[in-house]
Design a protein around this motif. Structure first.
Motif, PDB file in Angstrom:
ATOM      1  N   ALA A   1     -16.576  23.424  25.785  1.00  0.00           N
ATOM      2  CA  ALA A   1     -15.306  23.127  25.115  1.00  0.00           C
ATOM      3  C   ALA A   1     -14.442  22.124  25.874  1.00  0.00           C
ATOM      4  O   ALA A   1     -14.014  21.115  25.293  1.00  0.00           O
ATOM      5  CB  ALA A   1     -14.544  24.415  24.840  1.00  0.00           C
ATOM      6  N   PRO A   2     -14.121  22.338  27.170  1.00  0.00           N
ATOM      7  CA  PRO A   2     -13.254  21.362  27.837  1.00  0.00           C
ATOM      8  C   PRO A   2     -13.910  20.001  28.016  1.00  0.00           C
ATOM      9  O   PRO A   2     -13.226  18.969  27.959  1.00  0.00           O
ATOM     10  CB  PRO A   2     -12.958  22.023  29.191  1.00  0.00           C
ATOM     11  CG  PRO A   2     -14.046  23.016  29.400  1.00  0.00           C
ATOM     12  CD  PRO A   2     -14.429  23.491  28.035  1.00  0.00           C
ATOM     13  N   ILE A   3     -15.225  19.986  28.210  1.00  0.00           N
ATOM     14  CA  ILE A   3     -15.917  18.703  28.367  1.00  0.00           C
ATOM     15  C   ILE A   3     -15.871  17.921  27.067  1.00  0.00           C
ATOM     16  O   ILE A   3     -15.564  16.716  27.047  1.00  0.00           O
ATOM     17  CB  ILE A   3     -17.367  18.931  28.823  1.00  0.00           C
ATOM     18  CG1 ILE A   3     -17.401  19.587  30.206  1.00  0.00           C
ATOM     19  CG2 ILE A   3     -18.144  17.611  28.838  1.00  0.00           C
ATOM     20  CD1 ILE A   3     -18.790  19.979  30.672  1.00  0.00           C
TER      21      ILE A   3
ATOM     22  N   ALA B   1     -12.449  18.182  15.518  1.00  0.00           N
ATOM     23  CA  ALA B   1     -12.095  19.468  16.130  1.00  0.00           C
ATOM     24  C   ALA B   1     -13.381  20.192  16.519  1.00  0.00           C
ATOM     25  O   ALA B   1     -14.489  19.732  16.219  1.00  0.00           O
ATOM     26  CB  ALA B   1     -11.262  20.311  15.174  1.00  0.00           C
ATOM     27  N   MET B   2     -13.228  21.342  17.169  1.00  0.00           N
ATOM     28  CA  MET B   2     -14.397  22.078  17.654  1.00  0.00           C
ATOM     29  C   MET B   2     -14.287  23.556  17.338  1.00  0.00           C
ATOM     30  O   MET B   2     -13.207  24.155  17.450  1.00  0.00           O
ATOM     31  CB  MET B   2     -14.564  21.907  19.168  1.00  0.00           C
ATOM     32  CG  MET B   2     -15.728  22.695  19.747  1.00  0.00           C
ATOM     33  SD  MET B   2     -15.938  22.451  21.536  1.00  0.00           S
ATOM     34  CE  MET B   2     -17.291  23.619  21.850  1.00  0.00           C
ATOM     35  N   ILE B   3     -15.411  24.148  16.946  1.00  0.00           N
ATOM     36  CA  ILE B   3     -15.536  25.599  16.837  1.00  0.00           C
ATOM     37  C   ILE B   3     -16.381  26.063  18.011  1.00  0.00           C
ATOM     38  O   ILE B   3     -17.563  25.739  18.106  1.00  0.00           O
ATOM     39  CB  ILE B   3     -16.170  26.013  15.496  1.00  0.00           C
ATOM     40  CG1 ILE B   3     -15.276  25.563  14.339  1.00  0.00           C
ATOM     41  CG2 ILE B   3     -16.401  27.522  15.450  1.00  0.00           C
ATOM     42  CD1 ILE B   3     -15.863  25.835  12.965  1.00  0.00           C
ATOM     43  N   ASP B   4     -15.752  26.794  18.909  1.00  0.00           N
ATOM     44  CA  ASP B   4     -16.399  27.230  20.144  1.00  0.00           C
ATOM     45  C   ASP B   4     -16.930  28.648  19.978  1.00  0.00           C
ATOM     46  O   ASP B   4     -16.439  29.421  19.164  1.00  0.00           O
ATOM     47  CB  ASP B   4     -15.384  27.174  21.298  1.00  0.00           C
ATOM     48  CG  ASP B   4     -16.026  27.299  22.658  1.00  0.00           C
ATOM     49  OD1 ASP B   4     -17.247  27.030  22.773  1.00  0.00           O
ATOM     50  OD2 ASP B   4     -15.316  27.660  23.619  1.00  0.00           O
ATOM     51  N   GLY B   5     -17.913  28.992  20.759  1.00  0.00           N
ATOM     52  CA  GLY B   5     -18.431  30.355  20.787  1.00  0.00           C
ATOM     53  C   GLY B   5     -18.602  30.780  22.227  1.00  0.00           C
ATOM     54  O   GLY B   5     -19.007  29.987  23.075  1.00  0.00           O
TER      55      GLY B   5
END
Length: 342
Positions: free
Chosen positions: A205-207, A191-195
């Protein structure tokens, strides 16, 4: 307002006469005005007289910063960054300061903060006092500053259609390094934590989502959680992700500062790193080597970026590179610093 001249022309001024107004009326560069006003060598007597006459007609008086230019080459660089508390931006600033001092230039520094406070106004206020501006600038900033003739250099161009001068990060290449590392270490639920400072997803994020899906390691249930670009914001996001999907075994974090909050929160919850959850981030700040465990990260080389930006400003000012367009854009590929966290 408009300032009339005895020669039948007009010089535009918005609130006050600037050195750029004098340069336009005299038909010379800003550097030539500086030399004339400070009685420096390198210009003819006729040019000096023309500049002084233009300054007198416009009522121009150099400010303290302009007078101080006699201490160096007469070139002043403006630097606009997002913050000073984030070591990534501080490392950029330090490298720019070192490069500017090496060239005997002058520097003006400003920042827009994590909320992006009126960035065009920050640049507009700085423009009359500098020859070039580098930093995190609004897209198409040149259109908002038609009277500024110096280079405006973006430290991170994300819009593929932009013609601004500056640097493009090879984001897909860089994020492929992260996905490859997760695959090689046997991760299956990432998963990812975006800022973001824009209120929407970051460019990354989308990439990253597409690359992780293609690699068969994306955790759809966890997905992406956006957070404030701070350790505290990222720590809160970790808890949200683990509540959504307790089986997550790897996290990609938007930047290193946020990753420090992730590592802290995982430790607090007695989750082993990287055995239970691997963590990889993006920035390459020096502090990441001293986290617990040391942080695996994509090294964006902030110090190298600062030096390259000053070099780009010098090339454009010298006429060795165009001011806009693809010829004024440089792509940067980065490497993964593999450490114990992922």
């Amino acid at each position: 307002m408009r300032v009339s001249t005895a020669e039948g022309g007009t010089a535009a001024a918005e609130g006050r006469v600037t050195i750029h107004d004098v340069a336009r009326l005299a038909g010379v560069s800003r550097q030539t005005v500086t030399r004339a006003m400070n009685d420096m060598t390198g210009i003819s007597a006729e040019t000096r007289t023309r500049v002084l006459r233009a300054a007198s007609l416009l009522g121009y008086r150099p400010n303290r910063a302009a007078r101080a230019m006699v201490q160096g080459s007469g070139t002043t660089l403006g630097l606009v960054i997002r913050s000073l508390w984030n070591p990534f931006f501080a490392e950029i600033a330090e490298s720019v300061i070192d490069a500017v001092h090496g060239r005997q230039w002058n520097l003006q520094l400003s920042y827009v903060g994590s909320g992006g406070r009126d960035a065009p106004a920050v640049v507009r206020d700085m423009a009359p006092e500098v020859d070039a501006v580098i930093g995190y600038l609004p897209p198409g900033i040149g259109g908002a500053l038609p009277s500024f003739t110096g280079p405006l250099i973006q430290l991170d161009i994300s819009d593929p259609t932009s013609t601004d001068a500056g640097f493009r990060f090879a984001v897909e290449h860089d994020l492929e390094l992260v996905v490859r590392r997760f695959v090689e270490t046997g991760r299956r639920r990432v998963a990812m934590i975006d800022g973001t400072t824009t209120g929407g997803p970051s460019v990354r994020a989308p990439i990253f989502t597409d690359l992780a899906r293609a690699g068969g390691i994306w955790d759809e249930r966890g997905g992406v959680v956006s957070a404030d670009e701070s350790p505290a914001g990222a720590a809160t996001a970790v808890n949200e992700l683990l509540a959504r999907s307790p089986g997550i075994d790897a996290l990609f974090v938007f930047n290193d500062v946020m990753a420090l909050g992730v590592l802290h929160e995982l430790h607090r919850r007695s989750i082993a790193i990287p055995e239970d959850v691997a963590v990889i981030a993006m920035d390459g700040i020096q502090l990441g080597a001293y986290s617990s465990p040391p942080l695996t990260t994509v090294d964006l080389d902030p110090r190298g970026l600062g030096r390259a930006a000053v070099d780009a400003a010098a090339d454009i000012l010298a006429g060795q590179a165009p001011r806009t367009g693809r010829g004024a854009q440089w792509e940067r590929h980065h490497r993964l610093l593999t450490r114990e966290s992922g």
